[in-house]
Design a protein around this motif. Structure first.
Motif, mmCIF file in Angstrom:
data_model
loop_
_atom_site.group_PDB
_atom_site.id
_atom_site.type_symbol
_atom_site.label_atom_id
_atom_site.label_comp_id
_atom_site.label_asym_id
_atom_site.label_seq_id
_atom_site.Cartn_x
_atom_site.Cartn_y
_atom_site.Cartn_z
ATOM 1 N N VAL A 30 0.851 -1.181 0.000
ATOM 2 C CA VAL A 30 0.000 0.000 0.000
ATOM 3 C C VAL A 30 0.890 1.236 0.000
ATOM 4 C CG1 VAL A 30 -1.688 1.344 1.291
ATOM 5 C CG2 VAL A 30 -1.909 -1.146 1.163
ATOM 6 N N ASN A 31 0.813 2.015 -1.071
ATOM 7 C CA ASN A 31 1.500 3.294 -1.178
ATOM 8 C C ASN A 31 0.485 4.344 -1.598
ATOM 9 O OD1 ASN A 31 4.498 3.301 -0.722
ATOM 10 N ND2 ASN A 31 4.341 1.540 -2.100
ATOM 11 N N VAL A 32 0.523 5.483 -0.953
ATOM 12 C CA VAL A 32 -0.367 6.589 -1.275
ATOM 13 C C VAL A 32 0.519 7.821 -1.436
ATOM 14 C CG1 VAL A 32 -2.426 7.889 -0.583
ATOM 15 C CG2 VAL A 32 -2.142 5.527 0.175
ATOM 16 N N ARG A 33 0.901 8.109 -2.677
ATOM 17 C CA ARG A 33 1.884 9.166 -2.923
ATOM 18 C C ARG A 33 1.532 9.949 -4.178
ATOM 19 N NH1 ARG A 33 6.217 8.228 0.395
ATOM 20 N NH2 ARG A 33 6.437 6.088 1.175
ATOM 21 N N MET A 34 1.933 11.219 -4.185
ATOM 22 C CA MET A 34 1.694 12.078 -5.338
ATOM 23 C C MET A 34 2.883 13.009 -5.528
ATOM 24 S SD MET A 34 -1.634 14.419 -6.258
ATOM 25 C CE MET A 34 -1.528 15.476 -4.819
ATOM 26 N N ALA A 35 3.278 13.204 -6.782
ATOM 27 C CA ALA A 35 4.367 14.116 -7.101
ATOM 28 C C ALA A 35 3.948 15.548 -6.803
ATOM 29 C CB ALA A 35 4.760 13.973 -8.570
ATOM 30 N N GLU A 36 4.864 16.314 -6.218
ATOM 31 C CA GLU A 36 4.548 17.695 -5.879
ATOM 32 C C GLU A 36 4.498 18.591 -7.111
ATOM 33 O OE1 GLU A 36 7.000 19.212 -2.764
ATOM 34 O OE2 GLU A 36 6.021 17.981 -1.239
ATOM 35 N N GLN A 37 5.137 18.169 -8.195
ATOM 36 C CA GLN A 37 5.060 18.892 -9.455
ATOM 37 C C GLN A 37 4.827 17.885 -10.579
ATOM 38 O OE1 GLN A 37 9.093 20.735 -8.391
ATOM 39 N NE2 GLN A 37 8.339 22.117 -9.972
ATOM 40 N N TYR A 38 4.031 18.277 -11.552
ATOM 41 C CA TYR A 38 3.838 17.441 -12.741
ATOM 42 C C TYR A 38 4.666 17.938 -13.922
ATOM 43 C CZ TYR A 38 -0.195 14.742 -11.016
ATOM 44 O OH TYR A 38 -1.019 13.874 -10.341
ATOM 45 N N ARG A 39 5.219 19.142 -13.789
ATOM 46 C CA ARG A 39 6.025 19.700 -14.874
ATOM 47 C C ARG A 39 7.235 20.424 -14.309
ATOM 48 N NH1 ARG A 39 4.723 24.761 -19.020
ATOM 49 N NH2 ARG A 39 6.523 24.401 -20.389
ATOM 50 N N LEU A 70 0.181 26.830 -21.945
ATOM 51 C CA LEU A 70 -0.979 25.949 -21.835
ATOM 52 C C LEU A 70 -0.637 24.688 -21.056
ATOM 53 C CD1 LEU A 70 -3.894 25.122 -22.682
ATOM 54 C CD2 LEU A 70 -2.893 24.193 -24.786
ATOM 55 N N LEU A 71 0.618 24.239 -21.137
ATOM 56 C CA LEU A 71 1.020 23.006 -20.462
ATOM 57 C C LEU A 71 0.935 23.128 -18.947
ATOM 58 C CD1 LEU A 71 4.077 21.965 -22.674
ATOM 59 C CD2 LEU A 71 1.726 21.107 -22.765
ATOM 60 N N ASP A 72 0.993 24.347 -18.416
ATOM 61 C CA ASP A 72 0.860 24.501 -16.969
ATOM 62 C C ASP A 72 -0.527 24.087 -16.485
ATOM 63 O OD1 ASP A 72 3.454 25.455 -16.694
ATOM 64 O OD2 ASP A 72 2.853 27.533 -17.011
ATOM 65 N N SER A 73 -1.525 24.168 -17.375
ATOM 66 C CA SER A 73 -2.876 23.783 -16.972
ATOM 67 C C SER A 73 -3.001 22.270 -16.779
ATOM 68 C CB SER A 73 -3.903 24.261 -18.000
ATOM 69 O OG SER A 73 -3.769 23.552 -19.222
ATOM 70 N N TYR A 74 -2.051 21.495 -17.315
ATOM 71 C CA TYR A 74 -2.085 20.043 -17.111
ATOM 72 C C TYR A 74 -1.985 19.710 -15.629
ATOM 73 C CZ TYR A 74 -0.075 15.334 -16.761
ATOM 74 O OH TYR A 74 0.197 14.041 -16.388
ATOM 75 N N SER A 75 -0.981 20.247 -14.958
ATOM 76 C CA SER A 75 -0.842 20.001 -13.521
ATOM 77 C C SER A 75 -1.988 20.635 -12.745
ATOM 78 C CB SER A 75 0.499 20.561 -13.030
ATOM 79 O OG SER A 75 0.651 20.357 -11.642
ATOM 80 N N GLU A 76 -2.390 21.836 -13.141
ATOM 81 C CA GLU A 76 -3.484 22.529 -12.475
ATOM 82 C C GLU A 76 -4.755 21.685 -12.468
ATOM 83 O OE1 GLU A 76 -6.362 26.423 -13.282
ATOM 84 O OE2 GLU A 76 -4.766 25.914 -14.693
ATOM 85 N N GLU A 77 -5.018 20.992 -13.575
ATOM 86 C CA GLU A 77 -6.256 20.226 -13.689
ATOM 87 C C GLU A 77 -6.129 18.800 -13.165
ATOM 88 O OE1 GLU A 77 -8.345 22.566 -17.429
ATOM 89 O OE2 GLU A 77 -7.334 20.653 -17.822
ATOM 90 N N ARG A 78 -4.986 18.186 -13.360
ATOM 91 C CA ARG A 78 -4.889 16.757 -13.039
ATOM 92 C C ARG A 78 -4.457 16.470 -11.604
ATOM 93 N NH1 ARG A 78 -8.100 13.723 -15.212
ATOM 94 N NH2 ARG A 78 -6.816 11.950 -14.546
ATOM 95 N N ARG A 79 -3.695 17.347 -10.957
ATOM 96 C CA ARG A 79 -3.296 17.064 -9.580
ATOM 97 C C ARG A 79 -4.493 16.981 -8.638
ATOM 98 N NH1 ARG A 79 -0.327 19.572 -6.307
ATOM 99 N NH2 ARG A 79 0.891 17.838 -5.443
ATOM 100 N N PRO A 80 -5.522 17.839 -8.757
ATOM 101 C CA PRO A 80 -6.700 17.653 -7.895
ATOM 102 C C PRO A 80 -7.406 16.322 -8.142
ATOM 103 C CG PRO A 80 -6.653 19.880 -8.776
ATOM 104 C CD PRO A 80 -5.587 19.115 -9.501
ATOM 105 N N ILE A 81 -7.404 15.853 -9.384
ATOM 106 C CA ILE A 81 -8.005 14.538 -9.664
ATOM 107 C C ILE A 81 -7.192 13.445 -8.983
ATOM 108 C CG2 ILE A 81 -8.587 12.890 -11.473
ATOM 109 C CD1 ILE A 81 -10.373 15.382 -11.460
ATOM 110 N N ALA A 82 -5.861 13.554 -9.045
ATOM 111 C CA ALA A 82 -5.017 12.564 -8.373
ATOM 112 C C ALA A 82 -5.241 12.591 -6.865
ATOM 113 C CB ALA A 82 -3.542 12.813 -8.698
#
Length: 525
Positions: free
Chosen positions: A291-300, A348-360
């Motif tokens: 069991v691991n529950v982890r998320m990268a602090e930056q996506y870009r 525009l690529l900055d919106s990738y992390s903006e949108e996907r990190r909350p989903i993660a």
């Protein structure tokens, strides 16, 4: 471009003298799982030069992630794979639960979410991950790209214009962007120095694998719970010639978990079921997971992006892992393509992390709570995997309302950032057509309800950005909302404009006369 000291030191080693001259591509993807393959297909379809490298010498085998939700099916349908997936996968597989060896209950958790005009695909489809990857590789080959197996990325460096990746065989590859789809132990993420924050358990929680067995009805997902832990057997195919097994591991004299093995699974099955007529004949892929529950602090970080398990890992409860990765790729694919083609600014690529990190973050919270519920429920007769309370097993309600790319000028139940619903319509000749069919591809779609919008072609090169689809007008090329499905799904009674992004999320809503808002939105990209 700002980079941490650890990132710079990780990428600063000089290339070896025997390296061949660097080869170039627009996007280099490290990792050929569902995330990397989906992203590669989306980019190749846009004409982007893309290479996919995979450290493994040959395609992975094993069922691993085995459930596609309705949103992932929409993504893969856009790539032309829906027919094959639906033909081979299983739907409506009931959960048959046992407690302490005795039958306790049976139910179908997907029965409450049948396909509808606005959501045409089943809530969940069971198909081994290796087969899903095979279908994606075949689609990618049709687009002119082959996965480079046995090719390991060992390091890289980047500047403001390119990434130079070093391979284990001494070659170099230059790319405008590098995307890490290389799993939870991502080499790329580690060398970037991006923190992977969260928690983990030292001992395996489950042993997993693929078994050939007989004696068990392949009409249900069998789940045994009790004081000894859990055993779950999920069939693939109507004949049940292949099963995925998940079980609480055996432990040795010192209390540590034993590695999975064919003989070990034979003992586990006999102990949990109390039956001697279930025969395990062979084992394929065998593994264990913690069991691991982890998320990268930056996506870009500059020209390097993270996706899939390289960006987030979590318990398997809820079957969210592969789906979240596929949908990462769906979000990133059009944005990378637009940035590389000049149709959009690289910001525009900055919106990738903006949108996907909350989903993660939602995924991590949901799956961790689900795992805790399953562990607690394992002590209760009749409770099994249904203890996982996923608010939306379809994935259709997840969206980006708070995104900087969402603009609402209309109001109503459907908001900018939401998934754009499907609907059954007809064309001018009365032939059935679905809205999702009109969205397919990589352009924005402007739905114009009740009128033909007055767009000035001179204001913007619309051909590269936008298709217009009219609904309920005198346009001979438009659609007819014959049964009112489209208006109900979009919450529209009169005339309105709905701008749909290439990833089938609503970008903008506006009343009639909002053409300038549409053009201004596209111009800002």
């Amino acid at each position: 471009m700002s980079m941490s000291t650890s990132s710079m030191s990780a990428m600063s080693s000089a290339p070896s003298a025997f390296m061949t001259p660097a080869s170039a591509t627009s996007v280099l993807i490290s990792g050929a799982g569902p995330t990397g393959l989906t992203l590669a297909c989306l980019l190749a379809r846009q004409g982007v030069a893309v290479r996919v490298i995979e450290r493994a010498p040959q395609p992975h085998t094993g069922s691993r992630g085995k459930t596609l939700n309705a949103r992932s099916l929409e993504v893969l349908a856009d790539l032309g794979l829906a027919g094959d997936l639906l033909a081979e996968g299983r739907t409506g597989l009931p959960f048959r639960r046992y407690f302490d060896g005795a039958f306790a209950a049976e139910s179908d958790p997907s029965a409450d979410t049948p396909p509808t005009p606005g959501a045409p695909y089943p809530a969940s489809l069971h198909l081994p991950q290796d087969r899903i990857e095979e279908l994606l590789r075949a689609r990618l080959a049709e687009l002119g790209v082959a996965v480079e197996f046995g090719t390991e990325l060992t390091g890289f460096e980047q500047d403001g214009e390119r990434v130079t990746a070093r391979l284990a065989d001494g070659r170099e590859v230059t790319a405008q962007y590098l995307v890490a789809c290389d799993g939870g132990r991502s080499t790329v993420r580690k060398q970037l120095g991006v923190a992977f924050t969260g928690t983990g358990e030292p001992e395996p929680a489950m042993v997993v694998g693929d078994l050939e067995l007989t004696g068990l009805e392949p009409t249900a997902w069998h789940q045994w719970f009790g004081p000894q832990g859990a055993l779950m057997l999920c069939p693939f195919g109507e004949e049940g010639d292949r099963w995925q097994v998940q079980a609480t591991p055996e432990t040795g004299p010192d209390g540590t978990a034993l590695a999975p093995s064919l003989e070990g699974f034979r003992r586990i099955i006999a102990r949990h079921t109390g039956r001697d007529d279930i025969r395990v004949h062979a084992a394929g892929w065998l593994s264990s997971w913690r069991v691991n529950v982890r998320m990268a602090e930056q996506y870009r970080v500059g020209r390097v992006l993270l996706a899939g398990d390289a960006a987030h890992v979590h318990p398997t409860a809820g079957g969210l892992g592969m789906n979240t990765g596929i949908q990462d790729a769906w979000n990133l694919g059009w944005k990378l393509g637009y940035a590389l083609s000049g149709r959009a600014r690289s910001a525009l690529l900055d919106s990738y992390s903006e949108e996907r990190r909350p989903i993660a973050a939602w995924t991590l919270e949901t799956s961790a709570a689900g795992m805790a519920a399953v562990r607690e429920g394992a002590r209760t007769p009749g409770v099994g995997l249904e203890a996982v309370r996923v608010a939306d097993i379809t994935g259709l309600s997840l969206g980006y309302r708070g995104s900087s790319l969402a603009e609402d000028l209309l109001g109503g139940p459907l908001r900018a950032g939401d998934r754009a619903p499907d609907a059954r319509c007809t064309d001018a000749e009365g032939r059935p057509i679905r809205l999702l069919e009109t969205f397919a591809g990589d352009r924005f779609t402007l739905l114009a309800f009740g009128h033909r919008p007055a767009l000035d072609p001179a204001a913007l090169d619309l051909s590269a950005h936008l298709r217009t689809v009219t609904v309920d007008t005198d346009d001979p090329a438009g659609l007819r909302d014959t049964d009112g499905h489209a208006r109900r799904a979009y919450g529209i009674e009169g005339d309105a404009l709905v701008l749909v992004r290439p990833d089938n999320h609503v970008a903008l809503t506006a009343p009639r006369g909002g053409e300038k808002a549409v053009l201004d939105y596209l111009a800002r990209l």
